[in-house]
Design a protein around this motif. Structure first.
Motif, short mmCIF file in Angstrom:
data_model
loop_
_atom_site.label_atom_id
_atom_site.label_comp_id
_atom_site.label_asym_id
_atom_site.label_seq_id
_atom_site.Cartn_x
_atom_site.Cartn_y
_atom_site.Cartn_z
N ILE A 22 -13.79 44.51 70.56
CA ILE A 22 -14.26 43.44 69.60
C ILE A 22 -13.16 43.49 68.58
CG2 ILE A 22 -15.84 43.18 67.75
CD1 ILE A 22 -18.10 44.20 69.65
N ILE A 26 -10.44 40.69 67.20
CA ILE A 26 -10.37 40.02 65.73
C ILE A 26 -8.81 40.24 65.21
CG2 ILE A 26 -10.63 40.77 63.29
CD1 ILE A 26 -13.53 41.63 64.39
N ILE A 70 -12.89 37.32 61.47
CA ILE A 70 -13.99 38.21 61.68
C ILE A 70 -14.92 37.61 62.66
CG2 ILE A 70 -16.19 38.93 60.61
CD1 ILE A 70 -14.36 39.85 58.35
N ASP A 71 -15.17 36.32 62.56
CA ASP A 71 -15.89 35.58 63.59
C ASP A 71 -15.58 35.90 65.02
OD1 ASP A 71 -17.57 34.51 61.91
OD2 ASP A 71 -16.76 32.54 61.57
N GLY A 73 -15.10 38.31 66.55
CA GLY A 73 -15.61 39.53 66.77
C GLY A 73 -17.21 39.54 67.07
N ARG A 74 -17.55 38.05 66.82
CA ARG A 74 -19.03 37.88 66.81
C ARG A 74 -19.58 37.42 68.16
NH1 ARG A 74 -19.28 35.90 61.03
NH2 ARG A 74 -19.71 38.16 59.95
N SER A 75 -18.64 36.88 69.00
CA SER A 75 -18.91 36.43 70.18
C SER A 75 -18.55 37.22 71.46
CB SER A 75 -18.12 34.88 70.58
OG SER A 75 -16.51 35.30 70.64
N SER A 76 -19.41 37.42 72.42
CA SER A 76 -19.02 38.28 73.36
C SER A 76 -18.25 37.71 74.56
CB SER A 76 -20.33 38.99 74.09
OG SER A 76 -20.88 39.63 72.77
#
Length: 76
Positions: A22, A26, A70-71, A73-76
């Motif tokens: 992650i 980023i 940063i966003d 890192g929010r999706s996988s």
């Protein structure tokens, strides 16, 4: 709840790999000069993305390059 089991998962190799991946996503989105540091903390795996060059520091200060990334890192 099994606190020892939870602690083992939170600090385990799988979690280290997950938070590292992650953080690298980023850093890649943030651009050149951003680096990743991953370690086992006292109770969990920890990754940080930081500006390692003057250019990266300038990109964050002027354009919020890391903040905007940063966003990623929010999706996988």
């Amino acid at each position: 709840m099994n606190n020892k089991g939870i602690g083992a998962v939170a600090k385990g190799a799988w979690m280290l790999g997950s938070v590292d991946a992650i953080a690298h996503r980023i850093a890649q989105v943030a651009g050149p000069g951003f680096e990743v540091s991953t370690r086992r903390g006292k109770s969990r795996a920890v990754s940080s993305v930081y500006s390692a060059t003057d250019e990266a520091k300038k990109a964050e200060a002027e354009n919020r390059a890391l903040t905007r990334a940063i966003d990623a890192g929010r999706s996988s």
